[in-house]
Write a protein that holds these residues in place. Structure first.
Motif, PDB file in Angstrom:
ATOM      1  N   LEU A  33      29.052  -9.444  18.120  1.00 52.36           N
ATOM      2  CA  LEU A  33      29.823  -8.412  17.423  1.00 52.36           C
ATOM      3  C   LEU A  33      29.986  -8.779  15.960  1.00 52.36           C
ATOM      4  CD1 LEU A  33      32.437  -8.179  20.258  1.00 52.36           C
ATOM      5  CD2 LEU A  33      30.935  -6.310  19.617  1.00 52.36           C
ATOM      6  N   PHE A  34      29.958  -7.780  15.113  1.00 54.64           N
ATOM      7  CA  PHE A  34      30.013  -8.005  13.677  1.00 54.64           C
ATOM      8  C   PHE A  34      30.910  -6.972  13.007  1.00 54.64           C
ATOM      9  CE2 PHE A  34      26.210 -10.706  13.727  1.00 54.64           C
ATOM     10  CZ  PHE A  34      25.532 -10.237  14.838  1.00 54.64           C
ATOM     11  N   TRP A  35      31.518  -7.393  11.922  1.00 46.38           N
ATOM     12  CA  TRP A  35      32.115  -6.461  10.971  1.00 46.38           C
ATOM     13  C   TRP A  35      31.433  -6.697   9.622  1.00 46.38           C
ATOM     14  CZ3 TRP A  35      35.179  -2.272  11.119  1.00 46.38           C
ATOM     15  CH2 TRP A  35      35.929  -2.034  12.289  1.00 46.38           C
ATOM     16  N   TYR A  36      30.956  -5.607   9.051  1.00 46.32           N
ATOM     17  CA  TYR A  36      30.368  -5.654   7.718  1.00 46.32           C
ATOM     18  C   TYR A  36      31.253  -4.857   6.769  1.00 46.32           C
ATOM     19  CZ  TYR A  36      25.936  -7.409   9.597  1.00 46.32           C
ATOM     20  OH  TYR A  36      24.961  -8.175  10.200  1.00 46.32           O
ATOM     21  N   VAL A  37      31.212  -5.233   5.509  1.00 41.46           N
ATOM     22  CA  VAL A  37      31.962  -4.517   4.485  1.00 41.46           C
ATOM     23  C   VAL A  37      31.010  -4.104   3.367  1.00 41.46           C
ATOM     24  CG1 VAL A  37      32.605  -6.674   3.291  1.00 41.46           C
ATOM     25  CG2 VAL A  37      33.959  -4.594   2.929  1.00 41.46           C
ATOM     26  N   GLN A  38      31.260  -2.935   2.824  1.00 43.33           N
ATOM     27  CA  GLN A  38      30.453  -2.449   1.702  1.00 43.33           C
ATOM     28  C   GLN A  38      31.403  -2.060   0.581  1.00 43.33           C
ATOM     29  OE1 GLN A  38      28.163   1.134   2.393  1.00 43.33           O
ATOM     30  NE2 GLN A  38      26.586   0.462   0.960  1.00 43.33           N
ATOM     31  N   TYR A  39      31.497  -2.895  -0.428  1.00 44.13           N
ATOM     32  CA  TYR A  39      32.310  -2.577  -1.594  1.00 44.13           C
ATOM     33  C   TYR A  39      31.589  -1.533  -2.432  1.00 44.13           C
ATOM     34  CZ  TYR A  39      34.861  -6.688  -0.130  1.00 44.13           C
ATOM     35  OH  TYR A  39      35.585  -7.586   0.609  1.00 44.13           O
ATOM     36  N   PRO A  40      32.322  -0.741  -3.188  1.00 39.74           N
ATOM     37  CA  PRO A  40      31.689   0.331  -3.971  1.00 39.74           C
ATOM     38  C   PRO A  40      30.514  -0.164  -4.798  1.00 39.74           C
ATOM     39  CG  PRO A  40      34.074   0.510  -4.083  1.00 39.74           C
ATOM     40  CD  PRO A  40      33.782  -0.770  -3.362  1.00 39.74           C
ATOM     41  N   GLY A  41      29.372   0.475  -4.604  1.00 40.86           N
ATOM     42  CA  GLY A  41      28.187   0.129  -5.385  1.00 40.86           C
ATOM     43  C   GLY A  41      27.480  -1.129  -4.954  1.00 40.86           C
ATOM     44  N   GLN A  42      27.892  -1.722  -3.847  1.00 40.04           N
ATOM     45  CA  GLN A  42      27.275  -2.961  -3.400  1.00 40.04           C
ATOM     46  C   GLN A  42      26.634  -2.799  -2.029  1.00 40.04           C
ATOM     47  OE1 GLN A  42      29.642  -6.516  -3.857  1.00 40.04           O
ATOM     48  NE2 GLN A  42      30.762  -5.679  -5.604  1.00 40.04           N
ATOM     49  N   HIS A  43      25.949  -3.871  -1.599  1.00 45.81           N
ATOM     50  CA  HIS A  43      25.285  -3.812  -0.307  1.00 45.81           C
ATOM     51  C   HIS A  43      26.249  -4.193   0.813  1.00 45.81           C
ATOM     52  CE1 HIS A  43      24.949  -7.973  -1.708  1.00 45.81           C
ATOM     53  NE2 HIS A  43      24.938  -8.322  -0.437  1.00 45.81           N
ATOM     54  N   LEU A  44      25.850  -3.890   2.012  1.00 42.85           N
ATOM     55  CA  LEU A  44      26.604  -4.309   3.190  1.00 42.85           C
ATOM     56  C   LEU A  44      26.568  -5.828   3.291  1.00 42.85           C
ATOM     57  CD1 LEU A  44      24.988  -1.576   5.222  1.00 42.85           C
ATOM     58  CD2 LEU A  44      27.332  -2.172   5.782  1.00 42.85           C
ATOM     59  N   GLN A  45      27.724  -6.420   3.484  1.00 42.49           N
ATOM     60  CA  GLN A  45      27.762  -7.870   3.650  1.00 42.49           C
ATOM     61  C   GLN A  45      28.663  -8.230   4.830  1.00 42.49           C
ATOM     62  OE1 GLN A  45      30.151  -9.800   0.298  1.00 42.49           O
ATOM     63  NE2 GLN A  45      29.669  -7.801  -0.584  1.00 42.49           N
ATOM     64  N   LEU A  46      28.364  -9.373   5.420  1.00 41.85           N
ATOM     65  CA  LEU A  46      29.054  -9.783   6.629  1.00 41.85           C
ATOM     66  C   LEU A  46      30.480 -10.205   6.310  1.00 41.85           C
ATOM     67  CD1 LEU A  46      28.580 -10.305   9.695  1.00 41.85           C
ATOM     68  CD2 LEU A  46      28.246 -12.704   9.058  1.00 41.85           C
ATOM     69  N   ALA A  87      37.035  -0.385   0.315  1.00 39.61           N
ATOM     70  CA  ALA A  87      35.630  -0.512   0.693  1.00 39.61           C
ATOM     71  C   ALA A  87      35.377   0.307   1.954  1.00 39.61           C
ATOM     72  CB  ALA A  87      35.282  -1.978   0.957  1.00 39.61           C
ATOM     73  N   GLU A  88      34.119   0.296   2.356  1.00 37.29           N
ATOM     74  CA  GLU A  88      33.712   0.900   3.630  1.00 37.29           C
ATOM     75  C   GLU A  88      33.510  -0.246   4.626  1.00 37.29           C
ATOM     76  OE1 GLU A  88      32.979   4.314   3.266  1.00 37.29           O
ATOM     77  OE2 GLU A  88      32.512   4.749   5.360  1.00 37.29           O
ATOM     78  N   TYR A  89      34.030  -0.093   5.836  1.00 37.56           N
ATOM     79  CA  TYR A  89      33.957  -1.154   6.837  1.00 37.56           C
ATOM     80  C   TYR A  89      33.173  -0.655   8.046  1.00 37.56           C
ATOM     81  CZ  TYR A  89      37.405  -3.577   4.043  1.00 37.56           C
ATOM     82  OH  TYR A  89      38.043  -4.216   3.000  1.00 37.56           O
ATOM     83  N   PHE A  90      32.220  -1.470   8.464  1.00 41.48           N
ATOM     84  CA  PHE A  90      31.342  -1.083   9.575  1.00 41.48           C
ATOM     85  C   PHE A  90      31.407  -2.116  10.681  1.00 41.48           C
ATOM     86  CE2 PHE A  90      29.062   2.388   7.594  1.00 41.48           C
ATOM     87  CZ  PHE A  90      29.170   2.120   6.242  1.00 41.48           C
ATOM     88  N   CYS A  91      31.586  -1.628  11.887  1.00 42.33           N
ATOM     89  CA  CYS A  91      31.505  -2.471  13.070  1.00 42.33           C
ATOM     90  C   CYS A  91      30.093  -2.366  13.634  1.00 42.33           C
ATOM     91  CB  CYS A  91      32.532  -1.972  14.088  1.00 42.33           C
ATOM     92  SG  CYS A  91      32.588  -2.903  15.612  1.00 42.33           S
ATOM     93  N   ALA A  92      29.566  -3.465  14.150  1.00 40.58           N
ATOM     94  CA  ALA A  92      28.210  -3.447  14.712  1.00 40.58           C
ATOM     95  C   ALA A  92      28.159  -4.292  15.969  1.00 40.58           C
ATOM     96  CB  ALA A  92      27.190  -3.951  13.692  1.00 40.58           C
TER      97      ALA A  92
END
Lengths: 114, 113
Positions: A33-46, A87-92
């Protein structure tokens, strides 16, 4: 095939408020399981990950997540958010059998007001 | 710190045109992926690539899409004849192991007019 649900699509908080973002997955077997974050204008990071062991995992910037197997959940928490957490937060979810393709949720947009 | 790089960052194209999105994965990584995100929707898997061949692809990845790793460093996604609904952010990702974390590029925003 696995699927991931993030129920909060948009969250707006004031600084110092506590945060909990929900993530549920559907897959009966072993998962990473992962959570990634994407700050404005940046790439998805763990932000953090769970592979095995202690179900409470700590990540960067004061974030943590708890894996509750019986609830198929991996909720993200932070006791006191900061403006920079906007930011945008993504669960994977990555199944450990069959297809090893990580499946992402829809994402949660977090806005923190100073 | 090694990173995944993608070009272009933004491309605008006319419907029916061919588009190539380029990615340079982290050099010692073995597994490569393309995902896309239509505005407001979830991040969707398109295709995975390992050992110089496609290992898995989604229903989205139809005959209009293709991937290549022409020179051992670049990993490209080609859309042969773009449609309006191809407008999205396309993310390239790579990882060392089949079950490890993904490392993402900054994305290529494709706008089809």
């Amino acid at each position: 095939a696995q699927s991931v649900s993030q129920h909060n699509h948009h969250v707006i908080l004031s600084e110092a408020a506590s945060l909990e973002l929900g993530c549920n997955y559907s897959y009966g077997g072993t998962v990473n399981l992962f959570w990634y974050v994407q700050y404005p204008g940046q790439h998805l990071q763990l932000l953090l990950k769970y592979f095995s062991g202690d179900p409470l995992v700590k990540g960067i910037k004061g974030f943590e997540a708890e894996f509750i197997k019986s609830k198929f959940s991996f909720n993200l928490r932070k006791p006191s958010v900061q403006w920079s957490d906007t930011a945008e937060y993504f669960c994977a979810v990555n199944a450990m059998r069959g297809s090893y393709i990580p499946t992402f949720g829809r994402g949660t947009s977090l806005i923190v007001h100073p | 710190e090694p990173e995944v790089t993608q070009t272009p960052s933004h491309q605008v194209t006319q419907m029916g045109q061919e588009v190539i999105l380029r990615c340079v994965p982290i050099s010692n990584h073995l597994y490569f992926y393309w995902y896309r995100q239509i505005l407001g929707q979830k991040v969707e898997f398109l295709v995975s690539f390992y050992n110089n061949e496609i290992s898995e692809k989604s229903e989205i990845f139809d005959d209009q899409f293709s991937v290549e790793r022409p020179d051992g460093s670049n990993f490209t996604l080609k859309i042969r004849s773009t449609k309006l609904e191809d407008s999205a952010m396309y993310f390239c990702a790579s990882r060392l192991a089949q079950t490890g974390e993904l490392f993402f590029g900054e994305g290529s925003r494709l706008t089809v007019l």
